[in-house]
Design a protein around this motif. Sequence first.
Motif, PDB file in Angstrom:
ATOM      1  N   ARG A  35     -60.949 -33.272 -11.945  1.00 45.79           N
ATOM      2  CA  ARG A  35     -60.284 -32.282 -11.098  1.00 45.79           C
ATOM      3  C   ARG A  35     -59.838 -31.076 -11.922  1.00 45.79           C
ATOM      4  O   ARG A  35     -59.918 -29.930 -11.474  1.00 45.79           O
ATOM      5  N   ALA A  36     -59.345 -31.336 -13.136  1.00 46.66           N
ATOM      6  CA  ALA A  36     -58.908 -30.227 -13.990  1.00 46.66           C
ATOM      7  C   ALA A  36     -60.081 -29.330 -14.351  1.00 46.66           C
ATOM      8  O   ALA A  36     -59.955 -28.095 -14.371  1.00 46.66           O
ATOM      9  N   HIS A  37     -61.215 -29.933 -14.643  1.00 50.28           N
ATOM     10  CA  HIS A  37     -62.401 -29.145 -14.983  1.00 50.28           C
ATOM     11  C   HIS A  37     -62.821 -28.280 -13.798  1.00 50.28           C
ATOM     12  O   HIS A  37     -63.195 -27.106 -13.966  1.00 50.28           O
ATOM     13  N   ARG A  38     -62.742 -28.827 -12.593  1.00 52.75           N
ATOM     14  CA  ARG A  38     -63.096 -28.041 -11.400  1.00 52.75           C
ATOM     15  C   ARG A  38     -62.118 -26.879 -11.218  1.00 52.75           C
ATOM     16  O   ARG A  38     -62.531 -25.767 -10.876  1.00 52.75           O
ATOM     17  N   LEU A  92     -59.378 -20.271  -1.472  1.00 52.65           N
ATOM     18  CA  LEU A  92     -59.211 -21.413  -0.563  1.00 52.65           C
ATOM     19  C   LEU A  92     -59.655 -22.702  -1.251  1.00 52.65           C
ATOM     20  O   LEU A  92     -58.977 -23.735  -1.139  1.00 52.65           O
ATOM     21  N   SER A  93     -60.761 -22.658  -1.970  1.00 48.30           N
ATOM     22  CA  SER A  93     -61.231 -23.848  -2.686  1.00 48.30           C
ATOM     23  C   SER A  93     -60.230 -24.273  -3.753  1.00 48.30           C
ATOM     24  O   SER A  93     -59.998 -25.475  -3.964  1.00 48.30           O
ATOM     25  N   LEU A  94     -59.633 -23.289  -4.430  1.00 55.00           N
ATOM     26  CA  LEU A  94     -58.628 -23.628  -5.440  1.00 55.00           C
ATOM     27  C   LEU A  94     -57.443 -24.350  -4.809  1.00 55.00           C
ATOM     28  O   LEU A  94     -56.984 -25.380  -5.326  1.00 55.00           O
ATOM     29  N   PHE A 131     -53.341 -19.260   3.745  1.00 52.34           N
ATOM     30  CA  PHE A 131     -54.635 -19.851   3.413  1.00 52.34           C
ATOM     31  C   PHE A 131     -54.702 -21.327   3.791  1.00 52.34           C
ATOM     32  O   PHE A 131     -55.737 -21.805   4.260  1.00 52.34           O
ATOM     33  N   SER A 132     -53.621 -22.045   3.563  1.00 54.44           N
ATOM     34  CA  SER A 132     -53.635 -23.494   3.801  1.00 54.44           C
ATOM     35  C   SER A 132     -53.338 -23.854   5.248  1.00 54.44           C
ATOM     36  O   SER A 132     -53.687 -24.950   5.707  1.00 54.44           O
TER      37      SER A 132
END
Length: 274
Positions: A124-127, A149-151, A106-107
């Motif tokens: 960032r933690a909330h996201r 991928l976003s994670l 993925f990366s």
Amino acid sequence: MQGVPQHFEHPQDRAQFRRPTHRPGVELYRAHIVRHAFEPHTHEAYGLGAIESGVERFRYRGSDHLAPSDSRVMMNPDVLHTGRAETEGGWRYRMAYIDVDVVEAFSGERGWWFRDAVHHDAARAHRVTLLLDALWRAEEPLAFDSLLLSLLDGFGDQVRHAPESRSAAAPRFTHVIEYLRANLARRITLEELAAVANLSPFHFLRAFRDHHDATPQQMLMALRLFEAKRLLADGIAPAQVAASVGLSDQAHLTRAFAQRYGVTPARYQRQVRR
């Protein structure tokens, strides 16, 4: 099963797993833990997550760490760790355990390594929490992969290149761990492990403990339970799993599995095979 608890001792303790059917090598986890203390265990994958509330204390790479609310948690593969609540109300958190080859695919990068286990950044933690919640609810494979991928992108600021070399003991102990993994169902002696490492038995015992912050027996049990996890996900009956990984019986498997992963084998199997 008589004498074996099917639930956590504390009524507020909850843990759930989910595996997407289309993407092997990814496991999602969410939990609220108040009283349970996790025994040393491994996921043999990158552990990426966030603390939603409360504070967790865990042992990782030879040190104790505190992970408070609104912090990200990052664990490298193959590292034993523990976990328990530091606050009276426990801690609520979400994690994704992602195999190395999936992260690389993925990366587009190899050798991800996290120097820090905890990073305090509320935004960032909330996201991360929102992404993990969306991954849990995702029904379409394309939506899941896009969120994954976003994670991974969300942890890019913490990625370091893996060190070129570890301690001189690391190559010897790599062979020891491979030996343990290949002999899970056997009773293994200190002397035979020391022979694999080409060290005297008690020198090996001290050096292994100092390098991994765990005894060889703790490592063996962690590997046994991780393999049990894999076999349960494949639909193998718990009694057969217990015999395959060298545990005395299904009751032993149930106790050891719950101590490390927070659910019984039967419940884990139902969760990941729905």
